[in-house]
Design an enzyme around this catalytic site. Structure first.
Site, PDB file in Angstrom:
ATOM      1  N   ASN A   9      28.996 -67.487  42.376  1.00 37.67           N
ATOM      2  CA  ASN A   9      27.836 -67.063  41.602  1.00 37.67           C
ATOM      3  C   ASN A   9      27.960 -67.752  40.241  1.00 37.67           C
ATOM      4  OD1 ASN A   9      25.850 -65.738  40.237  1.00 37.67           O
ATOM      5  ND2 ASN A   9      26.610 -63.670  40.648  1.00 37.67           N
ATOM      6  N   ARG A  84      25.193 -67.893  45.497  1.00 39.46           N
ATOM      7  CA  ARG A  84      24.097 -67.021  45.090  1.00 39.46           C
ATOM      8  C   ARG A  84      23.144 -67.858  44.241  1.00 39.46           C
ATOM      9  NH1 ARG A  84      24.076 -61.642  41.311  1.00 39.46           N
ATOM     10  NH2 ARG A  84      21.857 -61.305  41.547  1.00 39.46           N
ATOM     11  N   HIS A 173      17.138 -59.248  43.180  1.00 45.75           N
ATOM     12  CA  HIS A 173      18.116 -58.313  43.780  1.00 45.75           C
ATOM     13  C   HIS A 173      17.927 -58.198  45.294  1.00 45.75           C
ATOM     14  CE1 HIS A 173      18.344 -56.007  39.687  1.00 45.75           C
ATOM     15  NE2 HIS A 173      19.385 -56.810  39.804  1.00 45.75           N
ATOM     16  N   ARG A 234      16.877 -55.172  28.841  1.00 42.43           N
ATOM     17  CA  ARG A 234      15.524 -55.693  29.081  1.00 42.43           C
ATOM     18  C   ARG A 234      14.500 -54.569  29.038  1.00 42.43           C
ATOM     19  NH1 ARG A 234      16.897 -58.693  34.569  1.00 42.43           N
ATOM     20  NH2 ARG A 234      19.080 -58.784  33.979  1.00 42.43           N
ATOM     21  N   GLU A 378      26.693 -57.230  47.600  1.00 40.17           N
ATOM     22  CA  GLU A 378      25.927 -58.473  47.731  1.00 40.17           C
ATOM     23  C   GLU A 378      26.788 -59.591  48.316  1.00 40.17           C
ATOM     24  OE1 GLU A 378      23.025 -58.769  44.145  1.00 40.17           O
ATOM     25  OE2 GLU A 378      24.612 -57.400  43.566  1.00 40.17           O
TER      26      GLU A 378
END
Ligand code: ADP
Length: 391
Positions: A9, A84, A173, A234, A378
């Site tokens: 990742n 990823r 996601h 965020r 994940e």
């Protein structure tokens, strides 16, 4: 049987990696190279005699060579690499093998995720140099949501923006939503094809998705991961006029407003204290009213989004909580569920206290619909997709 898959990742200043067994669902090794492109780049790993070492001034290429060296030293082999990748645009509806053609398509999507995709591409190129003999696969955060119908993915903008520039809602996601929905079907002992699920991934980034028969019908994130729920730093949804309003009122530049919305808003902005839910809940206990207000806004907006996602489903079999907050925060789950009595969900207070551990994840009373806590994974989704494609 296939030997483990190396999962990468790649971010702008770090590379997270893990070596995962797709058949056993186990992680043999996991680690991180941080502070890339600075003199103090550091390789850290856990599992297989964990440790850390300095890499000097290392960029992505040197960091990947460091990981190759570590695997050799630990006598660990892998059969393929799964990357990823944040944004697959409309082109990538599922994971795919890395080839000249797929790299070209990924380059064509760069404008959709200017902060993430270029560095993902750099990571793939560097991994091809570091591991020239291994097959590689790209797994996209957006791919799972490519089943969303037009009514969910279109913004009400001039249609030309979609036709010419592919400006639309994509959602993110995806690997996490996919994993927990499959896991929910397994735990409920029902075929995924029959189930109407809402999955709430609540980590530093937060998104919820409506999943019908295993297919994403709608989700809260949009063109970028800024849309939707309140997150750590965020803002999630805001009035689209806010940019102009703040530019005029405070003489801010567009870049400053974007920076504020991405890095200084959400739980951090509301509380003025931290983006960390655990710290906020602690502060609330100690009487910090702003921390309490931030958590209240977070839960309200989450509940509101969940009830909105119901429109894409029509009915509900299970609501799934996952991600650091979803898996661990008892009060956030309780306060969110308390806002949703009309969905027929009632918290089982005791089961919620123990994160549903004794009840296969179930934290609600009654059988259907139910609320479940399911830890996400994940990496395993990436390892399995990689193994399937290279087999
Ligand atoms: P990321 O999106 O970076 O992977 P995580 O999924 O690890 O993030 O989630 C991080 C969030 O989970 C933080 O807000 C953290 O406070 C929260 N969290 C972790 N453990 C707990 C806990 N026991 N109680 C409440 N929040 C928690």
């Amino acid at each position: 049987m296939i030997s483990p898959i190396l999962i990468l990742n790649c971010g702008s200043s770090s590379i997270k990696f893990s070596l995962s067994d797709p058949d056993q669902g186990a992680h043999v090794l996991s680690g991180l190279v941080e502070k890339l492109d600075s003199p103090g780049a550091l390789l850290k790993w856990k599992g297989a005699h964990g440790g850390e070492r300095e890499l000097g001034l290392a960029g992505h290429r040197e960091a990947l060579r460091g990981i190759v060296g570590l695997l050799h030293e630990l006598n660990l082999s892998c059969s393929g690499i799964g990357h990823r990748v944040v944004h697959g645009g409309e082109h990538f509806r599922k994971s795919c093998l890395v080839s000249e053609e797929s790299m070209e398509s990924l380059r064509a999507n760069q404008h959709l995720a200017p902060l993430h995709n270029p560095v993902n591409l750099l990571g793939i190129e560097a991994a091809r140099e570091a591991f020239p003999d291994l097959p590689q696969v790209m797994v996209f955060d957006t791919a799972f949501h490519q089943t969303m119908p037009e009514r969910a993915y279109l913004y009400a903008l001039p249609y030309d923006l979609y036709e010419t520039h592919r400006i639309r809602r994509y959602g993110f996601h995806g690997t996490s939503h996919r994993y927990v929905c499959e896991e929910a079907a397994r735990r409920l002992e029902r075929p995924l094809e029959e189930l109407a699920l809402i999955s709430a991934h609540l980590g530093n980034g937060c998104s919820a998705a409506a999943v019908l028969g295993g297919k994403s019908m709608d989700t809260t994130m949009g063109l970028t991961p800024l849309e939707g729920l309140v997150m750590g730093t965020r803002s999630g949804d805001i009035d689209p006029s806010l940019h102009e309003f703040l530019c005029k009122l405070l003489n801010m530049s567009l870049a400053e407003v974007s920076d504020m919305l991405n890095k200084k808003s959400g739980l951090l902005g509301l509380s003025g204290r931290t983006n960390d839910m655990r710290e906020l809940l602690q502060a609330e206990q100690e009487g910090d009213n702003r921390a309490s207000m931030a958590v209240t806004v977070f839960c309200y907006r989450l509940a509101k989004a969940i009830s909105g996602l119901m429109v894409g489903l029509g009915r509900l079999d299970a609501l799934i909580f996952t991600g650091g907050i979803g898996e661990n925060s008892i009060p956030v789950r309780q306060r969110t569920l308390d806002l949703l009595p009309f969905l027929g969900l009632k918290v089982d207070v005791e089961a919620n206290q123990s994160h549903g551990l004794d009840q296969n994840g179930r934290i609600s009373l009654g059988t259907s619909p139910c609320a479940l806590v399911i830890p996400t994974d994940e990496e395993i989704v990436i390892a399995r997709d990689t193994a399937t494609l290279i087999r």
